[in-house]
Design an enzyme around this catalytic site. Structure first.
Site, PDB file in Angstrom:
ATOM      1  N   LEU A 109       0.162   9.368   6.572  1.00  0.00           N
ATOM      2  CA  LEU A 109       0.854   8.454   7.487  1.00  0.00           C
ATOM      3  C   LEU A 109      -0.108   7.509   8.203  1.00  0.00           C
ATOM      4  O   LEU A 109       0.253   6.870   9.186  1.00  0.00           O
ATOM      5  CB  LEU A 109       1.692   9.244   8.504  1.00  0.00           C
ATOM      6  CG  LEU A 109       2.823  10.079   7.907  1.00  0.00           C
ATOM      7  CD1 LEU A 109       3.595  10.801   9.003  1.00  0.00           C
ATOM      8  CD2 LEU A 109       3.792   9.223   7.089  1.00  0.00           C
ATOM      9  N   ALA A 163      -6.600   5.298  10.085  1.00  0.00           N
ATOM     10  CA  ALA A 163      -6.630   3.843  10.285  1.00  0.00           C
ATOM     11  C   ALA A 163      -5.999   3.473  11.623  1.00  0.00           C
ATOM     12  O   ALA A 163      -6.469   2.560  12.309  1.00  0.00           O
ATOM     13  CB  ALA A 163      -5.908   3.140   9.139  1.00  0.00           C
ATOM     14  N   ASP A 165      -3.906   0.514   4.247  1.00  0.00           N
ATOM     15  CA  ASP A 165      -3.599   1.166   5.523  1.00  0.00           C
ATOM     16  C   ASP A 165      -3.955   0.264   6.702  1.00  0.00           C
ATOM     17  O   ASP A 165      -3.121   0.010   7.582  1.00  0.00           O
ATOM     18  CB  ASP A 165      -4.367   2.499   5.661  1.00  0.00           C
ATOM     19  CG  ASP A 165      -3.711   3.628   4.898  1.00  0.00           C
ATOM     20  OD1 ASP A 165      -2.896   3.347   4.007  1.00  0.00           O
ATOM     21  OD2 ASP A 165      -4.017   4.801   5.200  1.00  0.00           O
TER      22      ASP A 165
END
Ligand code: PMV
Length: 312
Positions: free
Chosen positions: A104, A108, A150
């Protein structure tokens, strides 16, 4: 005090193949977020930086961190390396509701929140393209050969059609899509899954490139459906993408079990999302079926579920 946040993300289609130049589609996930707070630290000498991340049980001084520490790298990218000795002492607190190593985008998102907070605190907020480029540098520490998807979707906070090395392309979702996200309970570092795919590619580049091409074509079909508002047809494409990811070797019996449970509970399709080998699955749902699918997923072993809607 200066505070900044960044959302999680979900890859709808195209993970892994995106590392090898094929397109992928990702959306921000605003139900979860990373947060960074920056404050002056009176009493500590100038240039001293204290970093605290209680979620992951960490508290340390910047000068004690190793070269390979992603949090320390992010701080240096924002403040300089070395940090100018005359700069005020700071305390940075990081927290996150994004499950770690779950596909998820937690790494990042933490980086982006941290870079945003530090640059804003210094009075020079980073522009999105610079922010994304710096976050990409930290992603490289996390998993060696990231595609950049991401950091891109997390910085821009909108659905993206992403191709490595190409300018960001927004994607206009014309009708809402309801997704059920289920966490398998097994954290899985992206680096491990990316390395596994790399080994397969090295062993038989032709066969793996064929799989990547199939995934790339599917991403383009998905884009047309999303832009044309044909959301009901997305589910079968998720099923196809999951089958291709299984053939790449990044699914597991637990992920296959969750995908099957979602379909049995009425999802129009489902797939693993992110690196795989653990982490999460996503399922496309009719709005009135979403809660039933989430509860079927928990009964099938998911430790956490989340229902989200991607809006036009
Ligand atoms: O960070 P994750 O687990 O969501 O995976 C990112 C997607 C990959 O395609 C597997 C890797 C990448 O850098 O694009």
């Amino acid at each position: 005090m200066t505070t900044a946040c960044a959302p999680g993300k979900v890859i709808l289609f195209g993970e892994h193949a995106v590392v090898y130049g094929r397109p992928a589609i990702a959306v921000p996930l605003c139900e979860v977020e990373a947060r960074a707070e920056v404050d002056e630290l009176p009493g500590a000498g100038p240039g001293r930086i204290r970093i605290e991340a209680p979620n992951v049980g960490r508290a340390f001084w910047l000068h004690e961190a190793g070269q390979e520490d992603p949090l320390a790298l992010a701080v240096h990218l924002a403040l300089g390396d070395p940090v100018p000795p005359e700069s005020p002492a700071l305390r940075i607190r990081i927290s996150s509701t994004i499950p770690v190593a779950s596909g998820l985008g937690s790494g990042a998102a933490v980086t982006v929140a941290l870079l945003r907070a530090l640059s804003a605190h210094g009075g020079r907020p980073l522009a999105p393209d610079r922010l994304s480029a710096l976050a990409f540098e930290v992603e490289r520490l996390h998993h060696g050969n990231p595609s950049g998807i991401d950091n891109t979707v997390i910085v821009y906070e909108r659905p993206v059609y992403f191709r490595r090395g190409h300018p960001i392309e927004s994607l206009t979702v014309t009708r809402p899509i309801v997704l059920v996200i289920a966490f398998s309970g097994k954290p899985s570092p992206t680096a491990t899954a990316v390395a596994k795919v790399r080994e397969r590619w090295q062993a038989d580049a032709h066969a793996v490139e064929v799989l990547f091409d199939s995934i790339g074509l599917l991403v383009d079909r998905a884009r047309r459906l999303l832009e044309g508002g044909q959301t009901a047809s997305l589910g079968p494409l998720m099923d196809e993408n999951h089958a291709l990811l299984s053939r790449l070797g990044v699914s597991t019996p637990a992920l296959d079990g969750l995908v099957a449970a979602a379909r049995a509970a009425g999802a129009t399709g489902a797939k693993l999302s992110g690196g795989g080998l653990g982490g999460n699955i996503i399922a496309a749902a009719e709005p009135d079926r979403a809660e039933a699918i989430a509860s079927a997923l928990r009964a099938a072993g998911a430790v956490q579920t989340l229902v989200t809607q991607v809006n036009p």
